[in-house]
Design a protein around this motif. Sequence first.
Motif, PDB file in Angstrom:
ATOM      1  N   ARG A 265      -0.444 -34.717   1.765  1.00 39.84           N
ATOM      2  CA  ARG A 265      -2.284 -35.347   1.547  1.00 39.84           C
ATOM      3  C   ARG A 265      -1.831 -35.946  -0.056  1.00 39.84           C
ATOM      4  NH1 ARG A 265      -5.102 -36.857   5.765  1.00 39.84           N
ATOM      5  NH2 ARG A 265      -3.915 -36.568   7.892  1.00 39.84           N
ATOM      6  N   MET A 266      -2.001 -34.572  -1.004  1.00 40.02           N
ATOM      7  CA  MET A 266      -2.309 -35.309  -2.260  1.00 40.02           C
ATOM      8  C   MET A 266      -1.074 -36.008  -2.961  1.00 40.02           C
ATOM      9  SD  MET A 266      -3.658 -35.231  -5.522  1.00 40.02           S
ATOM     10  CE  MET A 266      -5.088 -33.505  -5.109  1.00 40.02           C
ATOM     11  N   LYS A 267       0.257 -36.106  -2.648  1.00 40.20           N
ATOM     12  CA  LYS A 267       0.993 -36.771  -2.544  1.00 40.20           C
ATOM     13  C   LYS A 267       1.039 -37.857  -2.376  1.00 40.20           C
ATOM     14  CE  LYS A 267       4.772 -34.312  -1.243  1.00 40.20           C
ATOM     15  NZ  LYS A 267       6.395 -34.509  -1.283  1.00 40.20           N
ATOM     16  N   GLU A 268       0.873 -38.544  -1.218  1.00 36.26           N
ATOM     17  CA  GLU A 268       0.369 -39.917  -0.628  1.00 36.26           C
ATOM     18  C   GLU A 268      -0.814 -40.418  -1.775  1.00 36.26           C
ATOM     19  OE1 GLU A 268      -1.518 -42.060   3.429  1.00 36.26           O
ATOM     20  OE2 GLU A 268      -1.465 -39.939   3.409  1.00 36.26           O
ATOM     21  N   THR A 325       7.893 -31.183   1.824  1.00 37.45           N
ATOM     22  CA  THR A 325       7.974 -29.859   0.519  1.00 37.45           C
ATOM     23  C   THR A 325       9.032 -29.769  -0.065  1.00 37.45           C
ATOM     24  OG1 THR A 325       9.875 -29.352   2.433  1.00 37.45           O
ATOM     25  CG2 THR A 325       7.277 -28.196   2.977  1.00 37.45           C
ATOM     26  N   LYS A 326      10.055 -31.175   0.296  1.00 34.44           N
ATOM     27  CA  LYS A 326      10.714 -31.004  -0.748  1.00 34.44           C
ATOM     28  C   LYS A 326      11.590 -32.280  -1.982  1.00 34.44           C
ATOM     29  CE  LYS A 326      12.239 -27.052   0.057  1.00 34.44           C
ATOM     30  NZ  LYS A 326      12.265 -25.803  -0.669  1.00 34.44           N
ATOM     31  N   THR A 327       9.949 -32.897  -1.987  1.00 38.54           N
ATOM     32  CA  THR A 327      10.695 -34.462  -2.226  1.00 38.54           C
ATOM     33  C   THR A 327       9.379 -35.009  -2.915  1.00 38.54           C
ATOM     34  OG1 THR A 327       9.892 -35.734  -0.387  1.00 38.54           O
ATOM     35  CG2 THR A 327      12.333 -35.042  -0.389  1.00 38.54           C
ATOM     36  N   PRO A 328       9.271 -35.994  -3.854  1.00 36.15           N
ATOM     37  CA  PRO A 328       7.934 -36.221  -3.992  1.00 36.15           C
ATOM     38  C   PRO A 328       7.768 -37.817  -3.349  1.00 36.15           C
ATOM     39  CG  PRO A 328      10.054 -36.924  -5.980  1.00 36.15           C
ATOM     40  CD  PRO A 328       9.697 -36.494  -4.639  1.00 36.15           C
ATOM     41  N   PHE A 329       7.803 -38.267  -2.423  1.00 34.90           N
ATOM     42  CA  PHE A 329       7.425 -38.897  -1.206  1.00 34.90           C
ATOM     43  C   PHE A 329       6.533 -37.801  -0.198  1.00 34.90           C
ATOM     44  CE2 PHE A 329      10.836 -40.642  -2.747  1.00 34.90           C
ATOM     45  CZ  PHE A 329      11.203 -41.849  -3.195  1.00 34.90           C
ATOM     46  N   HIS A 330       6.042 -39.008   0.245  1.00 35.14           N
ATOM     47  CA  HIS A 330       5.023 -38.179   1.631  1.00 35.14           C
ATOM     48  C   HIS A 330       5.279 -38.961   2.984  1.00 35.14           C
ATOM     49  CE1 HIS A 330       2.629 -41.318   2.205  1.00 35.14           C
ATOM     50  NE2 HIS A 330       2.799 -42.368   0.876  1.00 35.14           N
ATOM     51  N   SER A 331       5.025 -38.156   4.042  1.00 32.88           N
ATOM     52  CA  SER A 331       5.196 -38.283   5.685  1.00 32.88           C
ATOM     53  C   SER A 331       5.641 -39.412   6.396  1.00 32.88           C
ATOM     54  CB  SER A 331       4.236 -37.272   6.635  1.00 32.88           C
ATOM     55  OG  SER A 331       3.078 -37.270   5.843  1.00 32.88           O
ATOM     56  N   GLY A 332       3.898 -40.432   5.080  1.00 30.18           N
ATOM     57  CA  GLY A 332       3.911 -41.684   5.715  1.00 30.18           C
ATOM     58  C   GLY A 332       4.487 -42.322   5.615  1.00 30.18           C
ATOM     59  N   GLN A 333       5.977 -41.987   4.425  1.00 32.04           N
ATOM     60  CA  GLN A 333       7.199 -42.845   4.176  1.00 32.04           C
ATOM     61  C   GLN A 333       8.255 -42.726   5.184  1.00 32.04           C
ATOM     62  OE1 GLN A 333       6.189 -41.664  -0.273  1.00 32.04           O
ATOM     63  NE2 GLN A 333       5.944 -43.550  -0.382  1.00 32.04           N
ATOM     64  N   VAL A 334       8.305 -42.352   5.323  1.00 31.44           N
ATOM     65  CA  VAL A 334       9.594 -41.874   6.706  1.00 31.44           C
ATOM     66  C   VAL A 334       9.679 -42.585   7.468  1.00 31.44           C
ATOM     67  CG1 VAL A 334      10.623 -40.012   7.788  1.00 31.44           C
ATOM     68  CG2 VAL A 334       9.432 -39.440   5.776  1.00 31.44           C
TER      69      VAL A 334
END
Length: 372
Positions: A265-268, A325-334
């Motif tokens: 959530r913070m990365k988002e 857990t391993k990238t700068p991206f967030h789940s909403g971009q997958v």
Amino acid sequence: MPKGDSLPTVWGRPPHTKAKHDILTRYLGAWFGIFGTSRYHQRVNVLDGFAGPGRYDDDEPGSPVLTLNTLLDHRSFATFGDTTFNFIFNEWNDERFASLQAVLGGVRASRTPWPKTVHVHERNLNFQELARELLDSIPAGRQLAPTFAFIDPFGYKDVPMALIRDLVSHSSCELFIYFDFNSVNRFANAGNVDPHFTALFGCDEYKNAPAADAGRGQFIHDLYERQLRQECDFAHICSFEMVNTSGHTGSYLFFCTRNDQAYDRMKEAMWKLAPGGGYRFDDRLAGQPVLFEDEANTGPLQDELAQHFGGSTVPVQEAIQHVITKTPFHSGQVKVKTLKPMQAAGRISSPNQKKKGTFPDGTLIEFPLLSE
């Protein structure tokens, strides 16, 4: 005279402060939603250790008002039931504290009747005294309720690593902390403020910072991140760079958590403010719409997934967990922004997919083995 700095009681709000507040409120909106509906936690804490006067000289609200409004205006607040939200707003300077009290009094007056589940505590202590008081109040053998600690000091003198370690030692604590990179960069090898820097880092390795052209900035950043990870036992840390009007890095905001969902959530929140995954805000570009667009270039993420999972078939949830857990991206971009274009380009396939381009939970993703 204000304690600890030379600013007036109320001052102007620079662009990077608004950016910081945007990240804070975006994240807390999600955080409140999670804990407000949790069956496992009946009480949560928000600590603002350097709350300031509550407003800026143009009457724009400060972080205490913004955090309260984020909760009270939350679209799901009415469904949060009996969850108690405990806010601690601390300001050491007497004049600013008086201003803070007046501002918070105005918030209460504008929202009558005040919700019984929202408790506001105003404190007028040095941050280190406040932190020790909070730690001493926890009964032996008990865990602190889930706590979001926002620590945004002036400078570097009031946030020793040992104190931060003790404050966030409980598993459900999260930390959003300001790091005065500009000062450390200037004085790391000077020798005249070594006791403060040794306390700040919890070690004296900052003395080994190389010259600027030899990676000085990255060394300092990475050392502080390493100390937060090792001393405070955080599983996930991401940082947001603040560039000042002269074009130089002024500070970093470090977010630290032990929870995968919180990290996501913070990365988002950071990505929405600074698209591209670099997590960087430049005061010189403030106000330009591009800073607030959510146009993600997922090409690097597509390559990362193809490389990491090459030659294997995995559930979509495993791919998402890797992204979190391993990238700068967030789940909403997958699913839509990454897997869908990968499938269209023939880079992945699925043996059990019901509709091409959609990836509900349980969908298996085949990643072909990459050629050498």
